[in-house]
Write a protein that holds these residues in place. Sequence first.
Motif, short mmCIF file in Angstrom:
data_model
loop_
_atom_site.label_atom_id
_atom_site.label_comp_id
_atom_site.label_asym_id
_atom_site.label_seq_id
_atom_site.Cartn_x
_atom_site.Cartn_y
_atom_site.Cartn_z
N PRO A 66 0.41 -1.17 0.39
CA PRO A 66 -0.33 0.41 -0.01
C PRO A 66 0.63 1.00 0.17
O PRO A 66 0.34 2.36 -0.33
N SER A 67 2.07 1.57 0.18
CA SER A 67 2.77 2.05 0.64
C SER A 67 4.28 1.31 0.18
O SER A 67 4.96 0.92 -0.21
N ASP A 68 5.06 2.79 0.40
CA ASP A 68 6.58 2.54 -0.73
C ASP A 68 7.26 2.28 0.38
O ASP A 68 8.65 2.40 1.30
N SER A 69 6.66 2.39 1.63
CA SER A 69 7.84 2.55 3.32
C SER A 69 7.27 1.28 3.56
O SER A 69 8.16 0.81 4.66
N VAL A 70 6.25 0.11 2.82
CA VAL A 70 6.42 -1.13 3.39
C VAL A 70 7.32 -2.18 1.75
O VAL A 70 7.89 -1.38 1.31
N ALA A 71 8.15 -2.35 3.16
CA ALA A 71 9.94 -3.25 2.59
C ALA A 71 9.62 -4.55 2.32
O ALA A 71 8.62 -4.92 2.93
N THR A 72 10.39 -5.46 1.08
CA THR A 72 10.86 -7.09 1.07
C THR A 72 11.00 -6.93 2.39
O THR A 72 12.45 -6.83 2.38
N CYS A 73 11.09 -8.00 3.28
CA CYS A 73 11.36 -8.71 4.67
C CYS A 73 13.27 -9.20 3.95
O CYS A 73 13.39 -9.99 2.93
N LYS A 78 10.57 -12.66 1.68
CA LYS A 78 8.93 -12.41 1.08
C LYS A 78 7.90 -11.49 1.98
O LYS A 78 6.43 -11.50 1.34
N GLY A 79 7.69 -11.56 3.21
CA GLY A 79 6.90 -10.92 3.57
C GLY A 79 7.62 -9.71 3.53
O GLY A 79 7.96 -9.58 3.16
N TRP A 80 5.70 -8.66 4.56
CA TRP A 80 6.41 -7.69 4.47
C TRP A 80 6.65 -7.01 5.41
O TRP A 80 6.30 -7.43 6.71
N ALA A 81 8.48 -5.93 5.32
CA ALA A 81 8.11 -5.57 6.67
C ALA A 81 7.16 -4.40 6.47
O ALA A 81 7.36 -3.26 5.86
N LEU A 82 6.81 -4.00 8.37
CA LEU A 82 5.90 -2.59 8.01
C LEU A 82 7.14 -2.35 8.89
O LEU A 82 7.72 -2.44 10.17
N PRO A 83 6.84 -0.39 8.55
CA PRO A 83 7.76 0.06 9.63
C PRO A 83 6.75 0.72 10.89
O PRO A 83 5.12 0.02 10.89
N VAL A 84 7.78 1.13 12.17
CA VAL A 84 6.80 0.95 13.76
C VAL A 84 6.81 2.51 13.19
O VAL A 84 7.85 3.23 13.43
N VAL A 95 3.09 -0.42 15.01
CA VAL A 95 2.96 -1.30 12.85
C VAL A 95 2.15 0.13 12.29
O VAL A 95 0.96 -0.63 11.79
N LEU A 96 2.26 0.66 11.50
CA LEU A 96 1.82 1.10 10.22
C LEU A 96 1.07 -0.21 8.71
O LEU A 96 1.90 -1.28 8.78
#
Length: 128
Positions: A66-73, A78-84, A95-96
């Motif tokens: 949903p955002s370029d703040s989300v990164a591939t783990c 494969k998982g989404w690394a989400l910003p805190v 967690v966003l």
Amino acid sequence: MKKIVAPVSVVIIIGAIGLVVYNIKASLGTSYDKASYPYVCKDCKAVFDVQDFRKPGAYKMPKGAPSDSVATCLKCNKGWALPVTRCEQCGTQHVLYLISDCRCPKCFPEAAAAAKKAGVDTIFKKPG
Ligand SMILES: [Zn+2]
Ligand SMILES: [Zn+2]
């Protein structure tokens, strides 16, 4: 003598202003570049620092994110690394992008209810 002294002091003043402007720009740049906050993988729960994704080639935006703040783990790849983020009101780290409501679950009961409904916990718990 006076003819020489005047231009020199003008140069010093301009130089000093330039240095102040340069320092302000440098400090702004530094606060962005050195910002440190956690990222958590929603699949394998690995925790990273935002700086880990700033290394060359480390950042990959996952498909459908949903955002370029989300990164591939960086661990399971494969998982989404989400910003805190830290709530400015109560200091809770949450967690966003786990759910569409990215507000603090402690300050906004609607956000907590939405997380509960989705079966996720948006409050970030430090590992260990
Ligand atoms: Zn992972
Ligand atoms: Zn809060």
